[in-house]
Design a protein around this motif. Structure first.
Motif, PDB file in Angstrom:
ATOM      1  N   GLY A   3      51.284  46.943 -43.363  1.00 17.37           N
ATOM      2  CA  GLY A   3      50.817  45.591 -43.093  1.00 17.37           C
ATOM      3  C   GLY A   3      50.678  45.361 -41.607  1.00 17.37           C
ATOM      4  O   GLY A   3      51.461  45.888 -40.806  1.00 17.37           O
ATOM      5  N   THR A   4      49.642  44.613 -41.200  1.00 19.08           N
ATOM      6  CA  THR A   4      49.415  44.277 -39.798  1.00 19.08           C
ATOM      7  C   THR A   4      49.167  42.779 -39.693  1.00 19.08           C
ATOM      8  O   THR A   4      49.174  42.058 -40.690  1.00 19.08           O
ATOM      9  N   GLY A   5      48.923  42.332 -38.472  1.00 20.51           N
ATOM     10  CA  GLY A   5      48.642  40.920 -38.275  1.00 20.51           C
ATOM     11  C   GLY A   5      47.354  40.470 -38.936  1.00 20.51           C
ATOM     12  O   GLY A   5      47.165  39.278 -39.191  1.00 20.51           O
TER      13      GLY A   5
ATOM     14  N   PHE B  74      49.023  45.491 -46.736  1.00 22.14           N
ATOM     15  CA  PHE B  74      49.088  46.895 -47.145  1.00 22.14           C
ATOM     16  C   PHE B  74      47.878  47.244 -48.011  1.00 22.14           C
ATOM     17  O   PHE B  74      47.182  48.233 -47.780  1.00 22.14           O
ATOM     18  N   GLN B  75      47.607  46.421 -49.002  1.00 25.71           N
ATOM     19  CA  GLN B  75      46.488  46.681 -49.909  1.00 25.71           C
ATOM     20  C   GLN B  75      45.152  46.620 -49.179  1.00 25.71           C
ATOM     21  O   GLN B  75      44.273  47.459 -49.401  1.00 25.71           O
ATOM     22  N   GLU B  76      44.996  45.661 -48.292  1.00 26.84           N
ATOM     23  CA  GLU B  76      43.728  45.516 -47.569  1.00 26.84           C
ATOM     24  C   GLU B  76      43.481  46.690 -46.627  1.00 26.84           C
ATOM     25  O   GLU B  76      42.333  47.107 -46.443  1.00 26.84           O
ATOM     26  N   ILE B  77      44.538  47.221 -46.037  1.00 22.25           N
ATOM     27  CA  ILE B  77      44.381  48.396 -45.170  1.00 22.25           C
ATOM     28  C   ILE B  77      43.821  49.560 -45.971  1.00 22.25           C
ATOM     29  O   ILE B  77      42.841  50.211 -45.558  1.00 22.25           O
ATOM     30  N   TYR B  78      44.418  49.827 -47.124  1.00 23.21           N
ATOM     31  CA  TYR B  78      43.975  50.975 -47.917  1.00 23.21           C
ATOM     32  C   TYR B  78      42.627  50.728 -48.585  1.00 23.21           C
ATOM     33  O   TYR B  78      41.848  51.677 -48.773  1.00 23.21           O
TER      34      TYR B  78
ATOM     35  N   LEU C  31      38.732  53.975 -35.907  1.00 29.71           N
ATOM     36  CA  LEU C  31      39.485  53.728 -34.679  1.00 29.71           C
ATOM     37  C   LEU C  31      40.029  52.304 -34.636  1.00 29.71           C
ATOM     38  O   LEU C  31      41.132  52.076 -34.127  1.00 29.71           O
ATOM     39  N   GLU C  32      39.288  51.357 -35.164  1.00 27.38           N
ATOM     40  CA  GLU C  32      39.788  49.981 -35.199  1.00 27.38           C
ATOM     41  C   GLU C  32      41.009  49.865 -36.101  1.00 27.38           C
ATOM     42  O   GLU C  32      41.981  49.154 -35.763  1.00 27.38           O
ATOM     43  N   LEU C  33      40.984  50.555 -37.229  1.00 30.18           N
ATOM     44  CA  LEU C  33      42.159  50.551 -38.112  1.00 30.18           C
ATOM     45  C   LEU C  33      43.342  51.235 -37.445  1.00 30.18           C
ATOM     46  O   LEU C  33      44.487  50.772 -37.545  1.00 30.18           O
TER      47      LEU C  33
END
Length: 437
Positions: A74-76, A80-84, A118-120
């Protein structure tokens, strides 16, 4: 008469070098290396950070590893789900993992998706939130893995080997930690570790694939160039380690097991050591080449005492272990140990044969193009060049460096680090192994 091995020929134009490796150090301390390869539409991003677990004591062992694994929870901006989902939507991969002396980065995507990749990466490195529920789940996964490790004879032999080979040294504590240490780590510990250890200084990022190298470097500057933060010195101090003064032995018994695992060795040379390449060649002859070298031939093929038997040279930034490993029936444990020690003594006293040297020269040179035939292989090689300060022209001179290693160089490296009467011996197996010997 045995057929002579054909000497490999390398085309220098096919090797990474100063003419096609683009290297730039950004103002914030990130070093970027990029190389173009238009034979594939993909791009590989591989790198390292100086965040490490060298300062971990037993009570906090595993903190660096748990923090690295928690970055993508998780980030700002994303859960978690959105990252993957963002990664899977473009068929890419991205991961961060920590070892004892550093943190590794790896990503892969189509070249057209390099910006998003790279942004991720920037997002998870700079703005993780370590959400409590997700970290609790991650901790449970880690504890399950540690429970499996603690019931494995090979893993337990490795653990006790490290304890006795590296007394009062950071390498005595496993990077993945212990069940009792990891169980007490929470989000607040990860936040504090991230704040103190993560930053751009000392970071290396290698990009290889269907990219314009200068354009890729400019993209890194645009996305990661504004990162500022406190982090350790680029070159963390790793204490030296010497061979045991005699034979140090420790065994751990695990109920329900029928196989014993044996780890025998000593602290070896780091990759920075001038004798490392000679040691690597000697290790290949001792326990890697063909049917696992001399150790494999003596212990497994001739004596039939082991399910497997080989040697390994860890190297790395510190005094990684130089060790022989064997899986045996407990009744064969002492015979296998005696044969391993005999082979270590024999190569240290008598050296290697001219044929062994020639065959392994050819193998080391011949395998280089295979290591460099993929974007992953080239990116890993560029990272290796930068991390160990080998120079961008290292591979051009590699065949001559290998051929310059003579029998006396191998003997010198063996004698410096491995002696049959100065070894750490770690054993894991069924009840009774602790009483053997």
């Amino acid at each position: 008469m045995a057929k002579r091995r054909r000497k490999p020929l390398l085309n220098p134009a096919s090797l990474p070098g100063p003419d096609d490796i683009h290297r730039r150090e950004l103002p914030n301390g990130i070093v970027v290396l990029a190389r173009e390869n238009r034979s594939s539409p993909s791009v590989v991003v591989m790198g390292s950070l100086r965040a490490n677990g060298l300062a971990e004591d037993r009570a906090r062992a595993g903190l660096a590893g748990l923090t690295a694994s928690g970055l993508m929870r998780g980030t700002g901006r994303r859960s978690f789900q959105e990252i993957y989902e963002s990664i899977e939507a473009i068929g890419a991969s991205l991961g961060v993992s920590a070892g004892k002396v550093g943190t590794a980065l790896h990503g892969k995507s189509l070249a057209e998706d390099l910006r998003l990749l790279l942004e991720l990466l920037d997002e998870v490195l700079r703005h993780p939130t370590f959400p409590e529920d997700s970290i609790a789940q991650l901790r449970h996964e880690k504890l399950t893995g540690l429970a499996i490790r603690d019931d494995d004879t090979g893993a337990r032999a490795d653990l006790v080997f490290d304890e006795i080979a590296y007394p009062n040294h950071p390498f005595a504590i496993p990077g993945e930690g212990f069940r009792d240490s990891v169980s007490h780590l929470g989000p607040q510990d990860l936040v504090a570790f991230h704040r103190s250890q993560y930053g751009p200084r000392g970071m290396i990022l290698c990009i290889v694939g269907a990219i314009d190298p200068d354009g890729a470097i400019d993209l890194v500057r645009e996305i990661l160039g504004s990162w500022e933060g406190r982090n350790p010195d680029p070159d963390p101090v790793i204490p030296a380690a010497s061979a045991p003064s005699g034979l140090r032995r420790r065994a751990v018994a695990i109920s329900g097991k029928v196989q014993a695992d044996l780890v025998v060795g000593s602290p070896g040379p780091s990759r920075f050591d001038e004798h490392y390449l000679a040691a690597a060649l000697g290790n290949h002859i001792l326990g890697r080449f063909g049917l696992m070298g001399r150790i494999g031939e003596a212990v497994r093929e001739k004596a039939g005492l082991a399910y497997y038997a080989y040697s390994a040279l860890e190297g790395g930034a510190g005094p990684g272990a130089w060790k022989a490993v064997a899986g045996v029936h407990p009744d064969h444990l002492e015979k296998a140990l005696d044969l391993i020690r005999r082979e270590i003594g024999r190569i240290g006293e008598r050296g290697v044969t001219a044929r062994e040297l020639e065959d392994n020269h050819a193998h080391f040179i011949g395998r280089l193009p295979l290591q460099l035939e993929t974007n992953e292989g080239v990116a890993g090689s560029l990272l290796h060049l930068e991390r160990y300060r080998l120079g961008l022209d290292y591979y051009f001179g590699y065949p001559e460096r290998v051929k310059a290693i003579r029998r006396e160089h191998i003997v010198e490296a063996i004698r410096k680090h491995l002696h049959p009467e100065r070894l750490a011996i770690g054993i894991g197996g069924p009840p009774g192994v602790e009483d053997a010997g």
